[in-house]
Scaffold this motif. Structure first.
Motif, PDB file in Angstrom:
ATOM      1  N   ALA A  83       0.752  24.055   8.772  1.00 41.49           N
ATOM      2  CA  ALA A  83       0.109  23.139   9.702  1.00 41.49           C
ATOM      3  C   ALA A  83      -1.313  22.944   9.191  1.00 41.49           C
ATOM      4  O   ALA A  83      -2.056  23.921   9.025  1.00 41.49           O
ATOM      5  CB  ALA A  83       0.106  23.717  11.109  1.00 41.49           C
ATOM      6  N   VAL A  84      -1.686  21.714   8.909  1.00 42.01           N
ATOM      7  CA  VAL A  84      -2.982  21.409   8.292  1.00 42.01           C
ATOM      8  C   VAL A  84      -3.907  20.793   9.330  1.00 42.01           C
ATOM      9  O   VAL A  84      -3.495  19.956  10.123  1.00 42.01           O
ATOM     10  CB  VAL A  84      -2.803  20.437   7.098  1.00 42.01           C
ATOM     11  N   MET A  85      -5.166  21.230   9.293  1.00 47.39           N
ATOM     12  CA  MET A  85      -6.153  20.773  10.263  1.00 47.39           C
ATOM     13  C   MET A  85      -7.446  20.439   9.528  1.00 47.39           C
ATOM     14  O   MET A  85      -7.869  21.183   8.643  1.00 47.39           O
ATOM     15  CB  MET A  85      -6.395  21.912  11.257  1.00 47.39           C
ATOM     16  N   ASP A  86      -8.086  19.325   9.909  1.00 50.04           N
ATOM     17  CA  ASP A  86      -9.393  18.996   9.349  1.00 50.04           C
ATOM     18  C   ASP A  86     -10.438  19.996   9.826  1.00 50.04           C
ATOM     19  O   ASP A  86     -10.491  20.320  11.011  1.00 50.04           O
ATOM     20  CB  ASP A  86      -9.852  17.601   9.797  1.00 50.04           C
ATOM     21  N   ASN A  93     -14.195  21.114  10.844  1.00 53.62           N
ATOM     22  CA  ASN A  93     -15.393  20.511  11.407  1.00 53.62           C
ATOM     23  C   ASN A  93     -16.523  20.822  10.437  1.00 53.62           C
ATOM     24  O   ASN A  93     -16.812  21.979  10.164  1.00 53.62           O
ATOM     25  CB  ASN A  93     -15.682  21.080  12.791  1.00 53.62           C
ATOM     26  N   ASN A  94     -17.184  19.789   9.934  1.00 56.17           N
ATOM     27  CA  ASN A  94     -18.188  19.957   8.891  1.00 56.17           C
ATOM     28  C   ASN A  94     -19.624  19.898   9.418  1.00 56.17           C
ATOM     29  O   ASN A  94     -20.529  19.493   8.701  1.00 56.17           O
ATOM     30  CB  ASN A  94     -17.987  18.895   7.803  1.00 56.17           C
ATOM     31  N   ALA A  95     -19.846  20.338  10.646  1.00 59.26           N
ATOM     32  CA  ALA A  95     -21.207  20.358  11.198  1.00 59.26           C
ATOM     33  C   ALA A  95     -21.983  21.478  10.506  1.00 59.26           C
ATOM     34  O   ALA A  95     -21.773  22.658  10.782  1.00 59.26           O
ATOM     35  CB  ALA A  95     -21.159  20.583  12.702  1.00 59.26           C
ATOM     36  N   VAL A  96     -22.872  21.109   9.603  1.00 59.07           N
ATOM     37  CA  VAL A  96     -23.518  22.101   8.744  1.00 59.07           C
ATOM     38  C   VAL A  96     -24.464  23.014   9.520  1.00 59.07           C
ATOM     39  O   VAL A  96     -24.280  24.236   9.543  1.00 59.07           O
ATOM     40  CB  VAL A  96     -24.264  21.418   7.571  1.00 59.07           C
ATOM     41  N   LEU A  97     -25.476  22.475  10.159  1.00 63.83           N
ATOM     42  CA  LEU A  97     -26.476  23.325  10.811  1.00 63.83           C
ATOM     43  C   LEU A  97     -25.899  24.110  11.975  1.00 63.83           C
ATOM     44  O   LEU A  97     -26.147  25.314  12.101  1.00 63.83           O
ATOM     45  CB  LEU A  97     -27.678  22.490  11.253  1.00 63.83           C
ATOM     46  N   ASP A  98     -25.112  23.451  12.826  1.00 66.59           N
ATOM     47  CA  ASP A  98     -24.494  24.173  13.941  1.00 66.59           C
ATOM     48  C   ASP A  98     -23.511  25.220  13.424  1.00 66.59           C
ATOM     49  O   ASP A  98     -23.393  26.305  13.991  1.00 66.59           O
ATOM     50  CB  ASP A  98     -23.791  23.206  14.889  1.00 66.59           C
ATOM     51  N   GLY A  99     -22.803  24.894  12.343  1.00 62.90           N
ATOM     52  CA  GLY A  99     -21.871  25.857  11.751  1.00 62.90           C
ATOM     53  C   GLY A  99     -22.584  27.072  11.186  1.00 62.90           C
ATOM     54  O   GLY A  99     -22.127  28.210  11.339  1.00 62.90           O
ATOM     55  N   ILE A 100     -23.725  26.854  10.553  1.00 61.33           N
ATOM     56  CA  ILE A 100     -24.516  27.974  10.016  1.00 61.33           C
ATOM     57  C   ILE A 100     -25.038  28.842  11.164  1.00 61.33           C
ATOM     58  O   ILE A 100     -24.974  30.071  11.101  1.00 61.33           O
ATOM     59  CB  ILE A 100     -25.671  27.456   9.140  1.00 61.33           C
ATOM     60  N   PHE A 139     -14.160  27.618   8.795  1.00 66.50           N
ATOM     61  CA  PHE A 139     -13.345  28.455   9.677  1.00 66.50           C
ATOM     62  C   PHE A 139     -14.080  28.731  10.986  1.00 66.50           C
ATOM     63  O   PHE A 139     -13.538  28.542  12.071  1.00 66.50           O
ATOM     64  CB  PHE A 139     -12.983  29.789   8.997  1.00 66.50           C
ATOM     65  N   VAL A 140     -15.307  29.185  10.876  1.00 64.69           N
ATOM     66  CA  VAL A 140     -16.062  29.569  12.069  1.00 64.69           C
ATOM     67  C   VAL A 140     -16.246  28.397  13.020  1.00 64.69           C
ATOM     68  O   VAL A 140     -15.959  28.502  14.213  1.00 64.69           O
ATOM     69  CB  VAL A 140     -17.435  30.179  11.679  1.00 64.69           C
ATOM     70  N   TYR A 141     -16.704  27.271  12.503  1.00 64.58           N
ATOM     71  CA  TYR A 141     -17.047  26.178  13.410  1.00 64.58           C
ATOM     72  C   TYR A 141     -15.824  25.392  13.886  1.00 64.58           C
ATOM     73  O   TYR A 141     -15.869  24.740  14.916  1.00 64.58           O
ATOM     74  CB  TYR A 141     -18.084  25.242  12.787  1.00 64.58           C
ATOM     75  N   THR A 142     -14.723  25.493  13.184  1.00 70.95           N
ATOM     76  CA  THR A 142     -13.519  24.802  13.607  1.00 70.95           C
ATOM     77  C   THR A 142     -12.671  25.682  14.537  1.00 70.95           C
ATOM     78  O   THR A 142     -12.166  25.194  15.540  1.00 70.95           O
ATOM     79  CB  THR A 142     -12.670  24.391  12.385  1.00 70.95           C
ATOM     80  N   ILE A 143     -12.549  26.943  14.236  1.00 66.79           N
ATOM     81  CA  ILE A 143     -11.675  27.843  14.994  1.00 66.79           C
ATOM     82  C   ILE A 143     -12.441  28.699  15.991  1.00 66.79           C
ATOM     83  O   ILE A 143     -12.143  28.712  17.182  1.00 66.79           O
ATOM     84  CB  ILE A 143     -10.865  28.753  14.041  1.00 66.79           C
TER      85      ILE A 143
END
Length: 158
Positions: free
Chosen positions: A87-90, A92-99, A148-152
């Protein structure tokens, strides 16, 4: 004894491809294994099909619930979807919030790593920029982690 398993991918053809195997146990996600291929170092680029083969070999023996993939890797995601094994999922590429979220979860002990992730020491802010931005070198494993962190995990900490 893992409760859940996921893989996150920062895909590159010229730039390195990094895949991380994530396993959940008692509310903590562990990055338990990493695949890293640098075509510049190896002297040979891989195709989407070869990377899909590598992902299948990397995930062999694990019941992977979902593969979170770099949002710009359209052809690779399509290759995986056509194979029908994951199962493939895009991502989330939010850089600053993800960091920020990655840093918070590291401090809280909610994500843990083995010693093989060597990009942590080279990941840094670009001091030449007027706004917050990271230096875009040796950041592929770090992007895979952030995906991984910001998407899951962002969903789990709300």
């Amino acid at each position: 004894p893992w409760e859940r398993l996921r893989v996150s991918v920062d895909y590159g053809t010229v730039n390195p491809t990094s895949m991380g195997l994530w396993a959940l146990k008692d509310g903590v996600w562990y990055r338990v294994d990493e695949y890293y291929y640098d075509s510049r170092t190896e002297g040979r680029q891989k195709t989407d099909e070869e990377y899909a083969d590598d992902l299948e070999a990397f995930a062999e023996g694990y019941q992977i619930e979902r593969v979170i993939v770099d949002p710009s890797a359209a052809s690779f995601k399509e290759t995986l979807r056509r194979r029908g094994k994951f199962a493939v999922m895009d991502a989330n590429n939010a850089v600053l919030d993800g960091i920020r979220l990655t840093g918070s979860l590291l401090l809280a002990g909610r994500i843990l790593f083995d010693a093989s992730c060597d990009e942590f020491g080279s990941y840094c802010w670009d001091e030449k920029k007027e706004t917050d931005a990271v230096v875009k070198e040796s950041d592929h494993a770090m992007d895979m982690i952030r995906y991984f962190v910001y998407t899951i995990m962002r969903r789990e900490v709300r």
